[in-house]
Scaffold this motif. Sequence first.
Motif, PDB file in Angstrom:
ATOM      1  N   LEU A 101       0.660  -0.936  -0.103  1.00 12.23           N
ATOM      2  CA  LEU A 101      -0.057   0.138   0.260  1.00 12.23           C
ATOM      3  C   LEU A 101       1.045   1.015  -0.089  1.00 12.23           C
ATOM      4  O   LEU A 101       0.356   2.398  -0.382  1.00 12.23           O
ATOM      5  N   VAL A 146      -5.502  -5.621   3.927  1.00 15.87           N
ATOM      6  CA  VAL A 146      -5.878  -6.268   4.585  1.00 15.87           C
ATOM      7  C   VAL A 146      -7.476  -5.466   5.284  1.00 15.87           C
ATOM      8  O   VAL A 146      -7.132  -3.380   5.833  1.00 15.87           O
ATOM      9  N   GLN A 147      -8.040  -5.423   5.800  1.00 15.82           N
ATOM     10  CA  GLN A 147      -9.431  -4.392   5.916  1.00 15.82           C
ATOM     11  C   GLN A 147      -9.955  -5.039   7.279  1.00 15.82           C
ATOM     12  O   GLN A 147     -10.141  -4.503   8.075  1.00 15.82           O
ATOM     13  N   TYR A 196      -9.443  -1.739  16.576  1.00 16.50           N
ATOM     14  CA  TYR A 196      -9.689  -0.941  15.725  1.00 16.50           C
ATOM     15  C   TYR A 196     -11.719  -0.527  15.588  1.00 16.50           C
ATOM     16  O   TYR A 196     -12.510   0.374  15.956  1.00 16.50           O
ATOM     17  N   HIS A 197     -11.914  -1.408  15.688  1.00  9.47           N
ATOM     18  CA  HIS A 197     -13.580  -1.586  16.110  1.00  9.47           C
ATOM     19  C   HIS A 197     -14.251  -0.753  17.204  1.00  9.47           C
ATOM     20  O   HIS A 197     -14.816   0.058  17.055  1.00  9.47           O
ATOM     21  N   ASP A 232     -18.249  -5.377   7.076  1.00  6.90           N
ATOM     22  CA  ASP A 232     -18.112  -6.699   7.298  1.00  6.90           C
ATOM     23  C   ASP A 232     -18.940  -6.683   8.995  1.00  6.90           C
ATOM     24  O   ASP A 232     -19.240  -8.442   9.207  1.00  6.90           O
ATOM     25  N   ASP A 265     -16.395   4.319   8.750  1.00  4.75           N
ATOM     26  CA  ASP A 265     -14.837   3.150   8.015  1.00  4.75           C
ATOM     27  C   ASP A 265     -15.275   3.072   7.068  1.00  4.75           C
ATOM     28  O   ASP A 265     -15.210   1.504   6.490  1.00  4.75           O
ATOM     29  N   SER A 266     -14.082   3.450   6.623  1.00  7.60           N
ATOM     30  CA  SER A 266     -13.396   3.831   5.018  1.00  7.60           C
ATOM     31  C   SER A 266     -12.524   2.392   4.421  1.00  7.60           C
ATOM     32  O   SER A 266     -11.946   2.257   5.399  1.00  7.60           O
ATOM     33  N   ASP A 274      -8.969   2.850   2.427  1.00  7.40           N
ATOM     34  CA  ASP A 274      -7.643   4.290   2.287  1.00  7.40           C
ATOM     35  C   ASP A 274      -8.484   4.685   1.483  1.00  7.40           C
ATOM     36  O   ASP A 274      -9.364   3.708   0.219  1.00  7.40           O
ATOM     37  N   GLN A 286     -11.832   7.018   9.701  1.00 12.65           N
ATOM     38  CA  GLN A 286     -10.811   6.703   9.862  1.00 12.65           C
ATOM     39  C   GLN A 286      -9.435   7.059   8.573  1.00 12.65           C
ATOM     40  O   GLN A 286      -9.622   7.240   7.869  1.00 12.65           O
ATOM     41  N   GLN A 311       1.498   7.779   5.755  1.00 10.57           N
ATOM     42  CA  GLN A 311      -0.060   7.911   4.979  1.00 10.57           C
ATOM     43  C   GLN A 311      -0.211   9.601   5.638  1.00 10.57           C
ATOM     44  O   GLN A 311      -1.042   9.348   5.812  1.00 10.57           O
ATOM     45  N   TYR A 370      -2.722  -3.054   9.933  1.00  9.69           N
ATOM     46  CA  TYR A 370      -3.063  -1.230   9.872  1.00  9.69           C
ATOM     47  C   TYR A 370      -1.351  -0.971   9.304  1.00  9.69           C
ATOM     48  O   TYR A 370      -0.617  -0.122  10.229  1.00  9.69           O
ATOM     49  N   MET A 404      -2.471   4.102  14.602  1.00 14.68           N
ATOM     50  CA  MET A 404      -3.974   4.805  13.524  1.00 14.68           C
ATOM     51  C   MET A 404      -4.264   5.907  13.817  1.00 14.68           C
ATOM     52  O   MET A 404      -4.426   5.933  15.077  1.00 14.68           O
TER      53      MET A 404
HETATM   54  N1  AG3 Z   1     -10.865  -0.384   7.514  1.00 11.80           N
HETATM   55  C1  AG3 Z   1     -10.425   0.511   7.290  1.00 11.80           C
HETATM   56  C2  AG3 Z   1      -8.787  -0.398   6.102  1.00 11.80           C
HETATM   57  C3  AG3 Z   1      -7.496   0.598   6.197  1.00 11.80           C
HETATM   58  C4  AG3 Z   1      -6.117  -0.247   6.191  1.00 11.80           C
HETATM   59  N2  AG3 Z   1      -5.538   0.673   5.704  1.00 11.80           N
HETATM   60  C5  AG3 Z   1      -4.645   0.934   6.362  1.00 11.80           C
HETATM   61  N3  AG3 Z   1      -3.691  -0.498   5.662  1.00 11.80           N
HETATM   62  N4  AG3 Z   1      -3.615   1.230   6.033  1.00 11.80           N
HETATM   63  C6  AG3 Z   1     -11.381  -1.327   7.938  1.00 11.80           C
HETATM   64  C7  AG3 Z   1     -12.627  -2.222   7.901  1.00 11.80           C
HETATM   65  C8  AG3 Z   1     -13.176  -2.933   8.615  1.00 11.80           C
HETATM   66  N5  AG3 Z   1     -14.415  -2.912   9.560  1.00 11.80           N
END
Ligand code: AG3
Length: 281
Positions: free
Chosen positions: A10, A52-53, A62-63, A87, A157-158, A160, A190, A197, A225, A230
Motif C-alpha cells: 500500500l 488488509v481490511q 479498530y472497531h 464486515d 469506516d472506509s 483507504d 478512519q 499516510q 494496519y 492509526m
Molecule cells: N477499514 C480500514 C482499513 C484501513 C486499511 N488501511 C491501511 N492499512 N492503511 C477497515 C474495515 C473494517 N471494518
Amino acid sequence: PIPGWTLERLHKGYGQALQETEVFYDSQTDHQRLRVFDNPRFGRVMTLDGVVQVTEADNFIYHEMLTHVPILAHGAARRVLIVGGGDGGMAREALRHASAEEVTMVEIDAGVVEFCKTYLPGISQGAFDDPRLNLVIDDGAAFMRNTQKKYDVIVIDSTDPVGPGEVLFTDSFYGHAKRALTEGGILVTQNGVPFVQGEELTNSMRAFKALFADWGCYLATVPTYAGGPMAFGWGTDGPGRAVTLAELEARAAAAGLSTEYYTPEVHKAAFALPGYVRRLM
Ligand code: AG3
C-alpha cells in the motif's frame, strides 16, 4: 513472491507479508477484489484490492476505538450512522450500547456483506440479525448528501483513499456529514497510518478545521494496519472531548461494556499526539 504468502503493497517502498494457510474466497465483487484467507497469527483475514481490511485477531482494537470513544464521549447517543463497515465489526461494537436505539450502516458493496456473513461470521457476531440494525446498500457519499435524518455519532469506516473509498475523504463529504450530525454530535473517521499516510491526515484535518469547533485526531495501533499507530479523525461542535475520566468510567460501567482494548484511560490517552502527528495537522 514467496509461495503461500501474500504481499500488501500500500505504501511506497514498504509492505506487509502474510502467510496464507488456506484461501476461502478470491473474487471480484461489483466494486473491488475481495479475498478471504487464514493466517496462523491473525486467524481469518479479509483483503480488498490487496489491502488488509479486517482480521479475526486484531479487529477489536479498530472497531472498539471507532465506536466506544465517540459514543461514550457523547454520553447519550441514540442514533449511530456507520458508513462502510460491510464486515459488520463496527455495527457489532455500536450495538453493545443499549442506548443506541438505531444503528444505520451504509455499505456500498453488497458483496462484502454477503461474503463476510459467510466466511467471517466471527466479525459481525450476529450484528446483521439485530433488529436495531438498519442496513442500507448505497453509496455512502450519496446517502450523506441526501439524508434528512440526523445522527448523534457518525463513524466513517472506509477503505483507504484509493478506489471506491476516495470520495469519503473529500471536503464536500465531510461537510455533508457535519450537516447530518445532531447538536453535540460527533464525527469519527478512519484516517490512515500517519507515519506512512501523512498526506491523508493533513487533507482531512484541513477540512475538519474549517468545519468543527473541536477537531483533531486520536490514535491506536492496529498491527495489520502496518506502519505505526492509526489516526482516527475527530470532529464535533459539542463538549465530547472534555468528558472526564471519572465520567467515562461511570458511563462505561452503566453501559456494562466489556471490551478487549477500550478503557476510559486508553480513551483519554489516545488524544495525546506525538510531534510528527501534530505537525501533519
Ligand atoms: N477499514 C480500514 C482499513 C484501513 C486499511 N488501511 C491501511 N492499512 N492503511 C477497515 C474495515 C473494517 N471494518
